[in-house]
Write a protein that holds these residues in place. Structure first.
Motif, PDB file in Angstrom:
ATOM      1  N   LEU A  62      28.219  41.243  31.145  1.00  0.00           N
ATOM      2  CA  LEU A  62      26.903  41.478  30.548  1.00  0.00           C
ATOM      3  C   LEU A  62      27.018  41.830  29.062  1.00  0.00           C
ATOM      4  O   LEU A  62      26.217  41.376  28.244  1.00  0.00           O
ATOM      5  CB  LEU A  62      26.153  42.582  31.305  1.00  0.00           C
ATOM      6  N   ALA A  63      28.025  42.632  28.712  1.00  0.00           N
ATOM      7  CA  ALA A  63      28.210  42.997  27.298  1.00  0.00           C
ATOM      8  C   ALA A  63      28.549  41.764  26.462  1.00  0.00           C
ATOM      9  O   ALA A  63      28.127  41.655  25.308  1.00  0.00           O
ATOM     10  CB  ALA A  63      29.306  44.051  27.155  1.00  0.00           C
ATOM     11  N   THR A  64      29.294  40.826  27.043  1.00  0.00           N
ATOM     12  CA  THR A  64      29.621  39.592  26.332  1.00  0.00           C
ATOM     13  C   THR A  64      28.344  38.787  26.075  1.00  0.00           C
ATOM     14  O   THR A  64      28.157  38.226  24.996  1.00  0.00           O
ATOM     15  CB  THR A  64      30.615  38.751  27.156  1.00  0.00           C
ATOM     16  N   ALA A  65      27.451  38.746  27.053  1.00  0.00           N
ATOM     17  CA  ALA A  65      26.179  38.029  26.896  1.00  0.00           C
ATOM     18  C   ALA A  65      25.294  38.706  25.852  1.00  0.00           C
ATOM     19  O   ALA A  65      24.624  38.031  25.064  1.00  0.00           O
ATOM     20  CB  ALA A  65      25.457  37.959  28.243  1.00  0.00           C
ATOM     21  N   ILE A  66      25.317  40.046  25.818  1.00  0.00           N
ATOM     22  CA  ILE A  66      24.507  40.780  24.825  1.00  0.00           C
ATOM     23  C   ILE A  66      25.044  40.493  23.426  1.00  0.00           C
ATOM     24  O   ILE A  66      24.292  40.193  22.510  1.00  0.00           O
ATOM     25  CB  ILE A  66      24.550  42.301  25.108  1.00  0.00           C
ATOM     26  N   LYS A  67      26.365  40.548  23.280  1.00  0.00           N
ATOM     27  CA  LYS A  67      26.996  40.300  21.983  1.00  0.00           C
ATOM     28  C   LYS A  67      26.675  38.886  21.494  1.00  0.00           C
ATOM     29  O   LYS A  67      26.424  38.663  20.321  1.00  0.00           O
ATOM     30  CB  LYS A  67      28.517  40.506  22.083  1.00  0.00           C
ATOM     31  N   GLY A  68      26.674  37.921  22.416  1.00  0.00           N
ATOM     32  CA  GLY A  68      26.385  36.534  22.058  1.00  0.00           C
ATOM     33  C   GLY A  68      24.894  36.230  21.990  1.00  0.00           C
ATOM     34  O   GLY A  68      24.502  35.078  21.848  1.00  0.00           O
ATOM     35  N   LEU A 124      33.012  35.430  30.985  1.00  0.00           N
ATOM     36  CA  LEU A 124      33.984  36.478  31.264  1.00  0.00           C
ATOM     37  C   LEU A 124      34.734  36.822  29.970  1.00  0.00           C
ATOM     38  O   LEU A 124      35.258  35.932  29.307  1.00  0.00           O
ATOM     39  CB  LEU A 124      34.969  35.981  32.318  1.00  0.00           C
ATOM     40  N   PRO A 125      34.762  38.105  29.573  1.00  0.00           N
ATOM     41  CA  PRO A 125      35.448  38.442  28.318  1.00  0.00           C
ATOM     42  C   PRO A 125      36.958  38.190  28.410  1.00  0.00           C
ATOM     43  O   PRO A 125      37.535  38.181  29.498  1.00  0.00           O
ATOM     44  CB  PRO A 125      35.136  39.929  28.118  1.00  0.00           C
ATOM     45  N   LEU A 126      37.578  37.992  27.244  1.00  0.00           N
ATOM     46  CA  LEU A 126      39.019  37.698  27.186  1.00  0.00           C
ATOM     47  C   LEU A 126      39.845  38.758  27.904  1.00  0.00           C
ATOM     48  O   LEU A 126      40.806  38.447  28.604  1.00  0.00           O
ATOM     49  CB  LEU A 126      39.471  37.633  25.718  1.00  0.00           C
ATOM     50  N   GLY A 127      39.444  40.013  27.737  1.00  0.00           N
ATOM     51  CA  GLY A 127      40.182  41.117  28.347  1.00  0.00           C
ATOM     52  C   GLY A 127      40.237  40.991  29.868  1.00  0.00           C
ATOM     53  O   GLY A 127      41.220  41.366  30.504  1.00  0.00           O
ATOM     54  N   SER A 128      39.177  40.435  30.451  1.00  0.00           N
ATOM     55  CA  SER A 128      39.122  40.287  31.903  1.00  0.00           C
ATOM     56  C   SER A 128      40.097  39.210  32.369  1.00  0.00           C
ATOM     57  O   SER A 128      40.769  39.355  33.398  1.00  0.00           O
ATOM     58  CB  SER A 128      37.696  39.956  32.344  1.00  0.00           C
ATOM     59  N   HIS A 129      40.194  38.114  31.591  1.00  0.00           N
ATOM     60  CA  HIS A 129      41.190  37.078  31.901  1.00  0.00           C
ATOM     61  C   HIS A 129      42.604  37.651  31.810  1.00  0.00           C
ATOM     62  O   HIS A 129      43.465  37.380  32.644  1.00  0.00           O
ATOM     63  CB  HIS A 129      41.051  35.893  30.944  1.00  0.00           C
ATOM     64  N   ALA A 130      42.812  38.450  30.765  1.00  0.00           N
ATOM     65  CA  ALA A 130      44.135  39.066  30.577  1.00  0.00           C
ATOM     66  C   ALA A 130      44.463  39.973  31.767  1.00  0.00           C
ATOM     67  O   ALA A 130      45.603  39.993  32.250  1.00  0.00           O
ATOM     68  CB  ALA A 130      44.163  39.863  29.270  1.00  0.00           C
ATOM     69  N   ASN A 131      43.477  40.707  32.253  1.00  0.00           N
ATOM     70  CA  ASN A 131      43.695  41.588  33.419  1.00  0.00           C
ATOM     71  C   ASN A 131      44.160  40.782  34.617  1.00  0.00           C
ATOM     72  O   ASN A 131      45.101  41.156  35.318  1.00  0.00           O
ATOM     73  CB  ASN A 131      42.384  42.301  33.809  1.00  0.00           C
ATOM     74  N   LYS A 132      43.479  39.659  34.858  1.00  0.00           N
ATOM     75  CA  LYS A 132      43.803  38.844  36.024  1.00  0.00           C
ATOM     76  C   LYS A 132      45.239  38.319  35.915  1.00  0.00           C
ATOM     77  O   LYS A 132      46.010  38.360  36.872  1.00  0.00           O
ATOM     78  CB  LYS A 132      42.816  37.679  36.136  1.00  0.00           C
ATOM     79  N   HIS A 133      45.562  37.849  34.710  1.00  0.00           N
ATOM     80  CA  HIS A 133      46.902  37.310  34.489  1.00  0.00           C
ATOM     81  C   HIS A 133      47.961  38.400  34.705  1.00  0.00           C
ATOM     82  O   HIS A 133      48.986  38.172  35.343  1.00  0.00           O
ATOM     83  CB  HIS A 133      47.002  36.725  33.086  1.00  0.00           C
ATOM     84  N   PHE A 134      47.662  39.583  34.192  1.00  0.00           N
ATOM     85  CA  PHE A 134      48.616  40.689  34.282  1.00  0.00           C
ATOM     86  C   PHE A 134      48.894  41.071  35.739  1.00  0.00           C
ATOM     87  O   PHE A 134      49.997  41.467  36.094  1.00  0.00           O
ATOM     88  CB  PHE A 134      48.056  41.892  33.513  1.00  0.00           C
ATOM     89  N   CYS A 135      47.871  40.931  36.583  1.00  0.00           N
ATOM     90  CA  CYS A 135      47.959  41.412  37.959  1.00  0.00           C
ATOM     91  C   CYS A 135      48.494  40.376  38.939  1.00  0.00           C
ATOM     92  O   CYS A 135      48.864  40.728  40.070  1.00  0.00           O
ATOM     93  CB  CYS A 135      46.571  41.843  38.450  1.00  0.00           C
ATOM     94  N   HIS A 136      48.538  39.083  38.564  1.00  0.00           N
ATOM     95  CA  HIS A 136      48.589  38.047  39.583  1.00  0.00           C
ATOM     96  C   HIS A 136      49.827  38.108  40.488  1.00  0.00           C
ATOM     97  O   HIS A 136      49.758  37.740  41.651  1.00  0.00           O
ATOM     98  CB  HIS A 136      48.396  36.651  38.971  1.00  0.00           C
ATOM     99  N   LYS A 137      50.944  38.630  39.964  1.00  0.00           N
ATOM    100  CA  LYS A 137      52.167  38.638  40.787  1.00  0.00           C
ATOM    101  C   LYS A 137      52.080  39.578  41.985  1.00  0.00           C
ATOM    102  O   LYS A 137      52.762  39.381  42.982  1.00  0.00           O
ATOM    103  CB  LYS A 137      53.371  39.053  39.932  1.00  0.00           C
ATOM    104  N   THR A 138      51.270  40.609  41.860  1.00  0.00           N
ATOM    105  CA  THR A 138      51.209  41.608  42.929  1.00  0.00           C
ATOM    106  C   THR A 138      49.899  41.558  43.712  1.00  0.00           C
ATOM    107  O   THR A 138      49.599  42.449  44.487  1.00  0.00           O
ATOM    108  CB  THR A 138      51.422  43.034  42.366  1.00  0.00           C
TER     109      THR A 138
END
Ligand code: CO
Ligand code: CO
Length: 330
Positions: free
Chosen positions: A164-170, A250-264
């Motif tokens: 939602l914050a990404t949509a507000i910013k844009g 989806l903000p960039l940080g959220s993609h980064a979170n998913k990538h960071f977590c994927h192994k576990t």
């Protein structure tokens, strides 16, 4: 810019008199002396960030609620706070700053804490938050490491503020409604779940912020040497969050979170991939995730709901897995 301009904007907003304060900024001191309750331990935390909504008074409330949240997440109660301010005083009207600080002050007061000062510098963009000192019973607090197999996982705010914050910013169409929804949840104190930790003697809690629900759940599972199972369809979402995630907000940080977590993390086949992405959506001033012994879960849920809190069981805690996975989304 005269260095006094920022201080001028702060005047009248942070000088409180209270019997707990022995001396402070009301006497033009640069530090405050505050009585400390006997037998308590200190909880110390700090957070600040750039605006996620356009209205400065609302931003101040959200930033303060976020800073106070880390005290609640340990089962403590906020005691004293100090402002952290970066502001472009040369190019922006000081009234904007006053509104931010007024919002922050009101949240600190709502939390029953004292605002005893702060520090401000000139910067290109606005940043605001608080340093917060809380008090906690040294025998009775929650951490990331307190989960036990059989615990129920209870979440207290819906997910989606990153999208939602990404949509507000844009300035996406419908931004006003998105801002309303973000404000409604992100400005809400995590006071009731924090009190639940103390009242029910809970040992495991965290607040959901930048790493998203999945990232913070993973932190808890790892710290506790357990595994967590989250029922994705039971996770409450903010209004519009799924639609906006579906169009790619989806903000960039959220993609980064998913990538960071994927192994576990293990995700069941057939789950909506957009819904899965939202499990990693970076939250601002998100809800608390509580680990509650299974036998207490119904009581804790009922107690929080009686107090007007959203409280939803979204998963359970299991023993550590042989394959090393810590989180399963199903
Ligand atoms: Co934090
Ligand atoms: Co936190």
């Amino acid at each position: 810019m005269a260095p006094g301009d920022l201080e001028q904007a702060l005047l009248g907003l942070q000088f409180e008199s209270d019997e707990r304060i022995l001396t402070g900024m009301g006497n033009s001191e640069d530090a405050a002396i505050v009585r400390f309750p006997a037998g308590k331990a200190l909880v110390q935390t700090l957070d600040f960030f750039t605006p996620i909504v356009n209205d400065p008074y609302r931003f101040g409330q959200i930033a303060a609620a976020n800073s106070l949240s880390d005290v609640y997440a340990m089962g403590g109660s906020p005691y004293v706070a100090m402002n952290i301010v970066c502001f472009p005083i040369a190019t922006m009207d000081a009234s904007v700053l006053r509104e931010i600080l007024r919002g922050g002050l009101h949240k600190v007061q709502e939390a029953g804490a004292l605002l005893v000062g702060g520090h401000s510098i000139q910067d290109k963009e606005i940043k605001y938050g608080l340093s917060v000192s809380g008090i906690v019973d040294p025998e009775n607090y929650a951490t990331n490491a307190g989960l036990r197999p059989g615990d129920a996982l209870i979440l207290t705010k819906p997910i989606g503020s990153g999208v939602l914050a990404t949509a507000i910013k844009g300035q996406w169409e419908g931004s006003e409604g998105f801002e309303e929804e973000v404000f409604r949840w992100a400005s809400r104190l995590n006071r009731v779940p924090g009190e639940a930790v103390a009242k029910f003697g809970l040992r495991a809690a965290t607040d959901i912020t930048g790493f998203g629900l999945g990232g913070h759940a993973l932190e808890m599972a790892t710290a506790s040497d357990c595994s967590i199972r989250i029922d994705v369809l039971s996770v409450p979402l903010m209004d519009h969050a799924l639609d906006l995630a579906r169009v790619g907000l989806l903000p960039l940080g959220s993609h980064a979170n998913k990538h960071f977590c994927h192994k576990t993390v293990e995700a069941s086949a057939g789950l909506d991939p957009v819904l899965l992405d939202l499990m990693y959506d970076a939250q601002t001033s998100g809800g608390m995730l509580l680990g509650v012994p299974g036998a207490q879960a119904a009581d804790v849920l009922a107690w929080m709901r009686e107090r007007g809190e959203m409280a939803v069981q979204i998963g359970i805690v299991e023993p550590p897995r042989l394959d090393g996975k810590r989180l399963s989304l199903c």
